[in-house]
Design a protein around this motif. Sequence first.
Motif: not given
Length: 336
Positions: A206-224
């Motif tokens: 997913i992108l942040s509202p201003d589209e300047q940061t992108i977030y990725i969830g880890s399915f198994g690594g326990g991190v975002v």
Amino acid sequence: MRCVPVLCVALFACAPIEGTDPKTKDTEPNNTADTDTDTDTVIDTDTDTDTDTTTDPGPDCTVLPAVPVNYQTINAFDTAEDFDIDGDGYLVTIDNGNLVGMDMYGDQKLVASGVTNGGSAGTRILPNGDWVVADVGAGSLKLVEMATGVKRTLLGGLAYPNGVEVDRAGVVYVAENSGSRLRWVDSITGDAGTIANNLVQPNGVILSPDEQTIYIGSFGGGVVYAIDRVTPGTQDWTNQRILFEAQGPDGGFDGINTDECGNVYITEFTTGRVYRITPDGVNTDLVVDLPSGWIPNMRWGHGIGGWETDILYVSGWSEVYALDMGIEGKKHVLMP
């Protein structure tokens, strides 16, 4: 709490606001002996040209809505791993390889047939109304052109394409869950590249509202993960950083989204729990614990067809949970 159309109907009546702004007039009695000829003329010398424009101050992001939140269950919807909402108010998802939709009132439609060869793990609408779907079986990102009905491969050779995100310029971002990469491809020009290649089982994107940061969830690594754009309007990104790390076992970070203040929401795939993480990663709160062991994705409404902009819709196995968030989500790409 707000009711969705398939559950109830609320009628509202607004009483008119009464009030007057009477003008007063000099009603001095006639006196024949009064010779006063003063006309009492008043000249308005106010040259103020102020147009009284009001600027929307936006949301107060210093105060987070209280959690846990209330929710409703909409039992009419059967979603695949991912879904999105189109410009006519239909929740659209993959069903037996076909792209299908249903609105809040139970009407169904076929959007496109024969889109995927196997399972799908990402479904998003583009700003122009076309669709992109992560085809797990084919290891590709498919583009469905609505004007022509053409279905073609936008990006191939992907190792388990999973989370999919789009921006307002029509660029598509896709995670390779088995390939450790986050890729991008321009849906118009076909230009493509890699943002990161050493992520642990990347999933939701997913992108942040201003589209300047992108977030990725880890399915198994326990991190975002969080990755920041170096220059607006480019695909030049920094190295990933960890926004959040689980302190113990987790149920697999899968669905992901952001609200208008930039808070990040993540679903635990197998537990039914949704969490909220502040943009700085300092605070993490439990938003809701849903009665489901399968909550792979979530989308905010866009104000069309009963899909409210302050409701976060979370997909279950054969239902959608409508979370009353008390804050609006990141604007949908179909919203102005």
